[in-house]
Write a protein that holds these residues in place. Sequence first.
Motif, PDB file in Angstrom:
ATOM      1  N   LYS A  67      -3.889 -66.671  64.902  1.00  0.00           N
ATOM      2  CA  LYS A  67      -4.521 -66.414  66.195  1.00  0.00           C
ATOM      3  C   LYS A  67      -5.600 -65.353  66.007  1.00  0.00           C
ATOM      4  CE  LYS A  67      -0.838 -67.609  69.359  1.00  0.00           C
ATOM      5  NZ  LYS A  67       0.000 -67.170  70.435  1.00  0.00           N
ATOM      6  N   ASP A  68      -6.786 -65.801  65.670  1.00  0.00           N
ATOM      7  CA  ASP A  68      -7.903 -64.886  65.507  1.00  0.00           C
ATOM      8  C   ASP A  68      -8.911 -65.150  66.608  1.00  0.00           C
ATOM      9  OD1 ASP A  68      -6.866 -63.761  63.174  1.00  0.00           O
ATOM     10  OD2 ASP A  68      -7.823 -65.262  61.904  1.00  0.00           O
ATOM     11  N   LEU A  69      -9.500 -64.067  67.110  1.00  0.00           N
ATOM     12  CA  LEU A  69     -10.577 -64.222  68.082  1.00  0.00           C
ATOM     13  C   LEU A  69     -11.829 -64.698  67.368  1.00  0.00           C
ATOM     14  CD1 LEU A  69     -10.287 -61.114  70.412  1.00  0.00           C
ATOM     15  CD2 LEU A  69     -10.135 -63.495  71.066  1.00  0.00           C
ATOM     16  N   GLN A  70     -12.470 -65.705  67.937  1.00  0.00           N
ATOM     17  CA  GLN A  70     -13.717 -66.202  67.380  1.00  0.00           C
ATOM     18  C   GLN A  70     -14.848 -65.242  67.734  1.00  0.00           C
ATOM     19  OE1 GLN A  70     -13.689 -69.149  65.447  1.00  0.00           O
ATOM     20  NE2 GLN A  70     -11.525 -68.678  65.706  1.00  0.00           N
ATOM     21  N   GLN A  71     -15.755 -65.022  66.814  1.00  0.00           N
ATOM     22  CA  GLN A  71     -16.901 -64.155  67.071  1.00  0.00           C
ATOM     23  C   GLN A  71     -18.022 -64.901  67.773  1.00  0.00           C
ATOM     24  OE1 GLN A  71     -16.740 -60.810  66.485  1.00  0.00           O
ATOM     25  NE2 GLN A  71     -14.631 -61.330  65.988  1.00  0.00           N
ATOM     26  N   ARG A  72     -18.119 -66.202  67.505  1.00  0.00           N
ATOM     27  CA  ARG A  72     -19.176 -67.012  68.120  1.00  0.00           C
ATOM     28  C   ARG A  72     -18.618 -67.737  69.340  1.00  0.00           C
ATOM     29  NH1 ARG A  72     -22.106 -70.855  64.267  1.00  0.00           N
ATOM     30  NH2 ARG A  72     -23.384 -71.002  66.120  1.00  0.00           N
ATOM     31  N   ALA A  73     -19.378 -67.702  70.416  1.00  0.00           N
ATOM     32  CA  ALA A  73     -18.956 -68.367  71.659  1.00  0.00           C
ATOM     33  C   ALA A  73     -18.953 -69.879  71.450  1.00  0.00           C
ATOM     34  CB  ALA A  73     -19.893 -67.993  72.794  1.00  0.00           C
ATOM     35  N   PRO A  74     -17.961 -70.575  72.029  1.00  0.00           N
ATOM     36  CA  PRO A  74     -17.909 -72.033  71.891  1.00  0.00           C
ATOM     37  C   PRO A  74     -18.944 -72.739  72.766  1.00  0.00           C
ATOM     38  CG  PRO A  74     -16.131 -71.261  73.277  1.00  0.00           C
ATOM     39  CD  PRO A  74     -16.817 -70.040  72.750  1.00  0.00           C
TER      40      PRO A  74
ATOM     41  N   SER B 212      -1.362 -62.261  77.518  1.00  0.00           N
ATOM     42  CA  SER B 212      -2.450 -62.735  76.669  1.00  0.00           C
ATOM     43  C   SER B 212      -2.107 -62.458  75.212  1.00  0.00           C
ATOM     44  CB  SER B 212      -3.740 -62.006  77.051  1.00  0.00           C
ATOM     45  OG  SER B 212      -4.725 -62.206  76.071  1.00  0.00           O
ATOM     46  N   PRO B 213      -2.500 -63.353  74.295  1.00  0.00           N
ATOM     47  CA  PRO B 213      -2.218 -63.096  72.883  1.00  0.00           C
ATOM     48  C   PRO B 213      -3.047 -61.935  72.308  1.00  0.00           C
ATOM     49  CG  PRO B 213      -3.478 -65.121  73.137  1.00  0.00           C
ATOM     50  CD  PRO B 213      -3.136 -64.641  74.514  1.00  0.00           C
ATOM     51  N   PHE B 214      -4.017 -61.449  73.076  1.00  0.00           N
ATOM     52  CA  PHE B 214      -4.860 -60.334  72.654  1.00  0.00           C
ATOM     53  C   PHE B 214      -4.951 -59.340  73.799  1.00  0.00           C
ATOM     54  CE2 PHE B 214      -6.337 -64.263  70.728  1.00  0.00           C
ATOM     55  CZ  PHE B 214      -6.262 -63.956  69.379  1.00  0.00           C
ATOM     56  N   SER B 215      -5.177 -58.060  73.487  1.00  0.00           N
ATOM     57  CA  SER B 215      -5.303 -57.068  74.551  1.00  0.00           C
ATOM     58  C   SER B 215      -6.691 -57.189  75.178  1.00  0.00           C
ATOM     59  CB  SER B 215      -5.064 -55.662  74.013  1.00  0.00           C
ATOM     60  OG  SER B 215      -6.056 -55.318  73.078  1.00  0.00           O
ATOM     61  N   ILE B 216      -6.722 -57.182  76.510  1.00  0.00           N
ATOM     62  CA  ILE B 216      -7.989 -57.326  77.230  1.00  0.00           C
ATOM     63  C   ILE B 216      -8.047 -56.334  78.385  1.00  0.00           C
ATOM     64  CG2 ILE B 216      -8.511 -59.725  76.647  1.00  0.00           C
ATOM     65  CD1 ILE B 216      -7.147 -60.602  79.210  1.00  0.00           C
TER      66      ILE B 216
ATOM     67  N   LYS C 167      -8.924 -78.106  66.642  1.00  0.00           N
ATOM     68  CA  LYS C 167      -8.239 -76.875  66.242  1.00  0.00           C
ATOM     69  C   LYS C 167      -8.246 -75.910  67.420  1.00  0.00           C
ATOM     70  CE  LYS C 167      -9.066 -77.041  61.322  1.00  0.00           C
ATOM     71  NZ  LYS C 167     -10.124 -76.871  60.342  1.00  0.00           N
ATOM     72  N   LEU C 168      -7.078 -75.323  67.737  1.00  0.00           N
ATOM     73  CA  LEU C 168      -6.947 -74.382  68.845  1.00  0.00           C
ATOM     74  C   LEU C 168      -7.556 -73.039  68.455  1.00  0.00           C
ATOM     75  CD1 LEU C 168      -5.692 -74.301  71.682  1.00  0.00           C
ATOM     76  CD2 LEU C 168      -3.678 -73.276  70.650  1.00  0.00           C
ATOM     77  N   LYS C 169      -8.449 -72.511  69.329  1.00  0.00           N
ATOM     78  CA  LYS C 169      -9.142 -71.251  69.037  1.00  0.00           C
ATOM     79  C   LYS C 169      -9.196 -70.393  70.294  1.00  0.00           C
ATOM     80  CE  LYS C 169     -11.966 -73.193  65.363  1.00  0.00           C
ATOM     81  NZ  LYS C 169     -13.286 -73.202  64.745  1.00  0.00           N
ATOM     82  N   TYR C 170      -9.550 -69.115  70.105  1.00  0.00           N
ATOM     83  CA  TYR C 170      -9.607 -68.145  71.200  1.00  0.00           C
ATOM     84  C   TYR C 170     -10.936 -67.402  71.158  1.00  0.00           C
ATOM     85  CZ  TYR C 170      -4.576 -68.922  71.043  1.00  0.00           C
ATOM     86  OH  TYR C 170      -3.338 -69.494  71.023  1.00  0.00           O
ATOM     87  N   TYR C 171     -11.459 -67.091  72.353  1.00  0.00           N
ATOM     88  CA  TYR C 171     -12.707 -66.331  72.459  1.00  0.00           C
ATOM     89  C   TYR C 171     -12.588 -65.365  73.633  1.00  0.00           C
ATOM     90  CZ  TYR C 171     -17.626 -65.205  73.020  1.00  0.00           C
ATOM     91  OH  TYR C 171     -18.821 -64.528  73.143  1.00  0.00           O
ATOM     92  N   LYS C 172     -13.034 -64.124  73.433  1.00  0.00           N
ATOM     93  CA  LYS C 172     -12.952 -63.123  74.497  1.00  0.00           C
ATOM     94  C   LYS C 172     -14.206 -63.189  75.366  1.00  0.00           C
ATOM     95  CE  LYS C 172     -11.250 -58.950  73.774  1.00  0.00           C
ATOM     96  NZ  LYS C 172     -11.117 -57.522  73.405  1.00  0.00           N
ATOM     97  N   LEU C 173     -13.995 -63.427  76.666  1.00  0.00           N
ATOM     98  CA  LEU C 173     -15.075 -63.401  77.656  1.00  0.00           C
ATOM     99  C   LEU C 173     -15.131 -61.983  78.217  1.00  0.00           C
ATOM    100  CD1 LEU C 173     -14.085 -66.692  79.494  1.00  0.00           C
ATOM    101  CD2 LEU C 173     -15.976 -66.424  77.895  1.00  0.00           C
ATOM    102  N   THR C 174     -16.324 -61.396  78.285  1.00  0.00           N
ATOM    103  CA  THR C 174     -16.448 -60.015  78.753  1.00  0.00           C
ATOM    104  C   THR C 174     -17.432 -59.929  79.921  1.00  0.00           C
ATOM    105  OG1 THR C 174     -18.186 -59.583  77.140  1.00  0.00           O
ATOM    106  CG2 THR C 174     -15.947 -59.040  76.462  1.00  0.00           C
ATOM    107  N   GLY C 175     -17.388 -58.803  80.630  1.00  0.00           N
ATOM    108  CA  GLY C 175     -18.330 -58.574  81.721  1.00  0.00           C
ATOM    109  C   GLY C 175     -18.118 -59.462  82.934  1.00  0.00           C
TER     110      GLY C 175
END
Length: 148
Positions: free
Chosen positions: A25-32, A117-121, A135-143
């Motif tokens: 479970k890694d956060l993707q750096q590039r937006a999908p 959440s699998p990551f702190s937000i 493939k299942l992936k994760y991305y952090k949406l901000t703002g």
Amino acid sequence: MMKRTLPLLAGIFILAIFASCGSNKDLQQRAPAQFSEISYTYNSNGISLHIPVKAIQENRVNLEAVYFHGMKSALIKSEDQPNLYVANFRMGSGEMVMDVDPAKEYGNKPPQMPEESPFSIEEDEAILVFTQNDKLKYYKLTGIVEKE
């Protein structure tokens, strides 16, 4: 002594391999996709999160769900606006029917259960769950902003 340590080390090695496979479970750096301003509103049922998409490779990327404010909800593509994805989080509506007859309470919708959440937000962030090439992936949406 050596006869006992070899199987023990082999067991630890195998456990380490399986543990590393399961925690991918890694956060993707590039937006999908390319997003416009992401916002949320409060309504009588809870929170509605709006994710407008400028561009997405629909044949490779599928937006599945989102973690927001301690809950998880599926993302649904809007029928009215084809580039808008919406997630609804039920916080319990004020329109609950309370009656001596339980059958009359049938239509009541319970509040959504909290889901970590699998990551702190932060409060203005969400975790987008998507699939890319199956493939299942994760991305952090901000703002993320609140709208009235």
